[in-house]
Design an enzyme around this catalytic site. Sequence first.
Site, short mmCIF file in Angstrom:
data_model
loop_
_atom_site.label_atom_id
_atom_site.label_comp_id
_atom_site.label_asym_id
_atom_site.label_seq_id
_atom_site.Cartn_x
_atom_site.Cartn_y
_atom_site.Cartn_z
N GLU A 1 20.00 12.70 -3.13
CA GLU A 1 21.11 12.66 -3.81
C GLU A 1 21.91 13.94 -3.72
O GLU A 1 22.95 14.12 -4.29
CB GLU A 1 20.75 12.72 -5.25
CG GLU A 1 20.54 11.12 -5.78
CD GLU A 1 18.78 10.97 -6.14
OE1 GLU A 1 18.37 11.48 -4.98
OE2 GLU A 1 18.42 10.00 -6.60
N LYS B 1 0.75 16.14 -19.78
CA LYS B 1 1.02 16.71 -20.77
C LYS B 1 -0.42 16.84 -21.67
O LYS B 1 -0.85 15.71 -22.03
CB LYS B 1 1.90 16.02 -21.79
CG LYS B 1 3.38 15.77 -20.99
CD LYS B 1 4.31 15.29 -22.23
CE LYS B 1 5.38 14.81 -21.26
NZ LYS B 1 5.53 13.87 -20.47
N TRP C 1 2.78 21.44 -21.22
CA TRP C 1 2.76 20.94 -19.82
C TRP C 1 1.89 21.61 -19.01
O TRP C 1 1.88 22.89 -18.76
CB TRP C 1 4.52 21.28 -19.40
CG TRP C 1 5.52 20.34 -19.83
CD1 TRP C 1 5.09 19.24 -20.76
CD2 TRP C 1 6.66 20.28 -19.74
NE1 TRP C 1 6.20 18.70 -21.10
CE2 TRP C 1 7.19 19.17 -20.54
CE3 TRP C 1 7.59 20.76 -18.80
CZ2 TRP C 1 8.56 18.93 -20.37
CZ3 TRP C 1 8.75 20.56 -18.92
CH2 TRP C 1 9.31 19.59 -19.62
P1 ADP Z 1 12.23 10.09 -1.58
O1 ADP Z 1 11.81 10.14 -3.13
O2 ADP Z 1 12.66 8.86 -1.19
O3 ADP Z 1 11.26 10.80 -0.82
P2 ADP Z 1 13.77 12.61 -1.84
O4 ADP Z 1 13.52 13.15 -0.46
O5 ADP Z 1 15.18 12.37 -2.20
O6 ADP Z 1 13.30 10.96 -1.58
O7 ADP Z 1 12.80 12.99 -2.80
C1 ADP Z 1 13.26 14.06 -3.56
C2 ADP Z 1 12.44 14.84 -4.35
O8 ADP Z 1 11.24 15.53 -3.77
C3 ADP Z 1 12.71 16.05 -5.28
O9 ADP Z 1 13.35 15.45 -6.54
C4 ADP Z 1 11.36 16.43 -5.48
O10 ADP Z 1 10.54 16.09 -6.58
C5 ADP Z 1 10.60 16.41 -4.30
N1 ADP Z 1 10.60 17.61 -3.69
C6 ADP Z 1 11.57 17.79 -2.40
N2 ADP Z 1 11.37 19.00 -1.87
C7 ADP Z 1 10.40 19.43 -2.40
C8 ADP Z 1 9.64 21.09 -2.54
N3 ADP Z 1 9.83 21.63 -1.59
N4 ADP Z 1 8.68 21.26 -3.77
C9 ADP Z 1 8.45 20.45 -4.58
N5 ADP Z 1 9.13 19.08 -4.51
C10 ADP Z 1 9.75 18.74 -3.60
#
Ligand code: ADP
Length: 543
Positions: free
Chosen positions: A329, A437, A442
């Site tokens: 997004e 939780k 958290w």
């Molecule tokens: P998909 O869910 O299709 O794999 P995305 O790449 O859009 O696609 O996923 C985004 C999500 O990935 C973020 O909202 C987050 O939760 C996680 N994410 C991405 N980069 C990181 C990071 N460096 N550390 C932790 N979580 C991450």
Amino acid sequence: MRDLMQHWEMRVSHILDHAAKYHGARPIISRSVEGPIETTNWAEIHKGAKKTAQALVRSGVKPGEAVGVMAWNTARHLKVWYGVSGAGAVLHTLNPRLSGEQLIYIINHAEDRMFLVDPDLAVVINAIAPHLATVKQFVILTDRAHMPEGILPGALCYEEWIGAEDGNFDWVEGSERDACGICYTSGTTGNPKGVVYTHRSNMLHAMAASAPDCLNLTSRDTIMPVVPLFHANGWSIAYTAPMNGAAMVMPGRDMTPAGIYEMLEMGVTITAAVPTIWLGMLQYLKAEKKTFSTLERVVIGGSSCPRAVIEAFQNNYGVRVFHAWGMTETSPLGTTSSFKPEVAGLAPEAQMDVQCMVGHPPFTVDLRITDDAGTELPWDGEAQGRLWIRGPGVVRRYLKAETDAARNDNWFDTGDVATIDANAYVRITDRSKDVIKSGGEWISSIDMENAAVAHPGVAEAAAIGVAHPKWDERPILVCVKAPGEDPDPAEIIELASKGLAKWQRPDDVVFLPELPHTATGKISKLHLRKKLEEMEYKLPEFR
Ligand code: ADP
């Protein structure tokens, strides 16, 4: 005095024109789907893209229509990438690892008019072809000799299809606000949602992502996207590389550590992928006693990068890690962990703490954290809350949705939980749906997982909450053993509890032969919870 400078619609075709004219000879080396490693350059990619656009228009594709593409990272994919947008059509990239059901939904939902697919992936599309209501023509991305037999009957052969064109073609003009590409989120719950990038959003995002505090990409660099072009806008690398005149290495479909290593050794200076790829690579390098000859930096994101991975790259191989956070997004780059002067002088251990965070946002990205009531939380590195994002590269509304995904003031709820510190460095502690939780508090599953994989006997770890009558949930760790290792669960709990209060410590360690992954290589907590239910898992105190 208004409006006296030239107006230039920010269409992505300008990017490839620039690369062909000013960096035309820069090599693009790729492992072709047919097998051999081939070298071409930006001038040739430009020619191929023009021919592709010409063939699409001749085949009746109209501006604004979606064209589906399912392909590995190759030079040919780059021709298609720019050919589709240059024809005024909308590039809809698809992940072959999605289920047939999801693919049918996505292709019908985006109303793909034509569909271009790599020869080895044609079987995937062949199996669902009768359900694809809008696709009028299939094209297989290969030459005549490699056309798969009896699959997708009536499909065109790409090299013949574009071979009939002379490339003498003007890009289809239009507004910078026109749709340029579509990428669906993986939709772990409910149907996948389509994010429609505009030419303008891609251009602005790519310029921001190229900046020195992000990719710092130059014409002296050779970049290899291991991350597939179909994952989250391909992390924008198909735009940033030609924009800056960088050379590229495209790894094709061989995602084994040996295959990736072979391609990295073709002069790559910067590469990018999710952490699981690098865990495999580090094991391979250790076992084979190999090292990198040219690699300088690696961008790691998509899920949290364990400290052990950052340390291994930097301390053992001299490769600088840039931890990054983003989502489909957000085009996708949200933050990168480069050093600001406030942290550049810190001692090595403290610098490593900074690198484990996901960094700070580039220009065009605005962030905030709030509590559930929507009140902004302080930037003290302690307060955890919902992470919100806004900017010209952030989704406003999903494809065909009736309401906006972002609020009136443009803030989009990322679904992630984060802290922000006084230097504006973000630390992602969880996805809101994965938060554990316990007793109303958290517990960060990400911190616990990263600590557990620091144990040499642990190859992969996931922290999840298990229902508890008194505490709501209690954390446990589900781990995969490293090859040939038999780690002591008590040691893992000890390591994973470092810095945690007593009530935050995991109650148990469960070993599984493997963890379930999503189509983009992340641990699927949804499936993992289901698996533990099937195993009738019980917390130690209830056994
Ligand atoms: P998909 O869910 O299709 O794999 P995305 O790449 O859009 O696609 O996923 C985004 C999500 O990935 C973020 O909202 C987050 O939760 C996680 N994410 C991405 N980069 C990181 C990071 N460096 N550390 C932790 N979580 C991450």
